[in-house]
Design an enzyme around this catalytic site. Sequence first.
Site, PDB file in Angstrom:
ATOM      1  N   ASP A   6       0.832  -1.199   0.000  1.00 42.08           N
ATOM      2  CA  ASP A   6       0.000   0.000   0.000  1.00 42.08           C
ATOM      3  C   ASP A   6       0.874   1.261   0.000  1.00 42.08           C
ATOM      4  OD1 ASP A   6      -2.850   0.860   0.380  1.00 42.08           O
ATOM      5  OD2 ASP A   6      -2.037   1.813   2.175  1.00 42.08           O
ATOM      6  N   GLU A  56      14.920 -14.458  -0.677  1.00 48.17           N
ATOM      7  CA  GLU A  56      15.235 -15.645   0.138  1.00 48.17           C
ATOM      8  C   GLU A  56      14.123 -16.687   0.057  1.00 48.17           C
ATOM      9  OE1 GLU A  56      16.036 -14.489   4.175  1.00 48.17           O
ATOM     10  OE2 GLU A  56      17.090 -12.700   3.503  1.00 48.17           O
TER      11      GLU A  56
END
Length: 538
Positions: A212, A263
Site C-alpha cells: 500500500d 530468500e
Amino acid sequence: MATRLAALPSPAAPAPTQEWWRSAVVYQVYLRSFADSDGDGIGDLAGLRSRLPYLVWLGVDALWINPHYPSGGADGGYDIVDYRAVDPDYGDLADLEALIADARALGLKVILDVVPNHTSDQHAWFRAALADPDAPEASRYHFAPASEQPPNNWQSLFGGPAWSRTPDGRWYLHLFAPEQPDLNWRDPAVGEDFDATLRFWLDRGVSGFRVDVAYGLVKDAGLRDNPGTYSPTLFGHGPEQAMTWNQPEVHDVWRRWRSICDEYPDTMLVGEVCLADLEQVALYSRPDELHQSFSFRLIKSGWDAAAFADGVQTALDAFATVGAPVSWVLGNHDKDRQVSRFGGGALGTARARAAALLMLSLPGSPYLYAGDELALPQAVVPDESKLDPIFHRSGGARAGRDGCRVPMPWNDSAGVGFSPDGAADPWLPIPADWAQHAVSRQTRDGGSTLTLYRRALALRAAHPALGSGTATVSTSGDVLTVRCAGDDETVTCVLNMGTDTALVPHAGTVLLASSTHVRSAHGTVALPADTAVWLLED
Ligand code: GLC
C-alpha cells in the site's frame, strides 16, 4: 455467417513456476465482502476458503486479499493495529494457514496486503507515543511541537489538513485519515519491524505482498511545503506534491524488501505507486526493487480510444526500460465499478466486457477486482450506511468508495448467498436487485459476463501470445488495435470505442468476442460499437 467461436480449451498446464508473476492473472478479494461463513454479516477467511474452487474454475493464477489484520476500522482495514495477526472478524491465524494450504493445493498463489506507510492510531507504538513524547515510539511517527499552525501545507488525501493535534497539543502527520498516523521511515526501528512482519507471513507460505502507498513512505527530510495542491484530474501525484511523495530514499526500502523476498522462492511484491509519470512508477520495479508496480492509466481513462492507446503504450514503454511486466488495472476497491464509469446499464456493461478483453490480451499481469467478472455496477449505498472516510471527511461532497465494496452475489436467494441463512445483516446493505448478477445465474448463461471472463482466461492460458506476446498498439479513429505476437502465433485484439460499426479486415479465426453481435464473413469482421474481439491470424 455467425461468429465462429473457438471451443473452450481444456484446462491448461500449470503456469511455469519460473517468474510466474510476469503474466499472472491476479484476482483481488475484498475479504469483508467476499463470503461470510459464520453468519455475522462479514466476509471471512473460511468463507473465502470455501470459494477457492470458484477461483480455480474461473481460471485465475493468484489472489490478493485486502487487509486481514486487526484494524481500528477507520479505513476498511488500512489502519492496522497488529501486523502479525488476523482480525477476529475474519477468523484466526489457523484459518489463514488453512486457506494458504488449500490455495497451494489448488495451484493458486496467495498475496497479502501490507500497509507500511501508516499504522492505526490504536497501534501499540502510537499509543505509547501519545502517552509519552519522549518514548522511543514517538520518533517512529512524525510529531511536531505544539504551535498555532500545522508544520506545513500538506493535505490529507481524504480531505482537510494532513496534520491533527494530540490531546497534549502536539501535531502529528496523517496523509490519510487522522486514525492513520504516518510512520517515520527515517527511524531504523520501523524498517526492522517490517522486516520481521514480511518474514512472519512468508514463513507461512504466502507468495508475496501488495504494498500500500509504496511511493509515500519517506517524506521530505525538512517537511517543506508542497509547491501546489493535488488535482484529482491528474493520473496521479506530480511535482506539485514533490515534498510528500516519491522521495529518492524510498527506493532503499524496496531494495531491502526485495532482498528478503529473494530468500523465498517464487514470491513477489507489487506496489501501489500513484504517480502521474509512469516512468517514475516503473522505477519502483527496477530489477532489485518491487517485481511490479501498478499501472493505473486504464482505470483513470474515460471511454476514448486515444486515451486507452496512450495508457497502454506509455505503460509498455515505461516498464520495458526496467525489464518489468506491466500490471494492468481496470477496477479495484478504491474506484467506481467499470460498468458505471463507462456509462452504466447495458452500455456500461458492453464497454466493461470489451475493456476486459483488451486488458486480458496485453502482455503482463492483469489484476481483476472481485465482482468485475459479474459486471457488477457501482451499488447505491444510502448515505446513512456509508463507512468510507472519504465520504465523511468531505462532508458528503465526495461519494466515497462503499459502492464498489458491497457483498458478492453468489446465488438468487434473498441474501444472495453471501451469508448462511438466518445471518445478521451484511456489513454494507446489499441492493435489492443484486441477485440478477449472481454467480449461479451467470454460470448457467452462455452469454453472461462471467462466461466471457472464463472463456477469456482459458484462451489466455492456451495462447501465450495473449499475456506474453509482443504488443503493437495502433488506432484508427475510435478503433484501438493491439497486435500480440507470440513465438508461434499472433492474436490481435480490436476494440471499437466509437459509435459506428467498424469493419475489420481479417482472415483467420475469431477466438472470442465480447458480444454475440460481432459478425465475421468474407474476410471481414463487423465490430459493433462498444465491443471487442480476439482474432487469431491464420
Ligand atoms: C491505498 C488503498 C486505499 C486506502 C489508502 C490508505 O490507496 O488502496 O484503500 O484507503 O491506501 O491506506
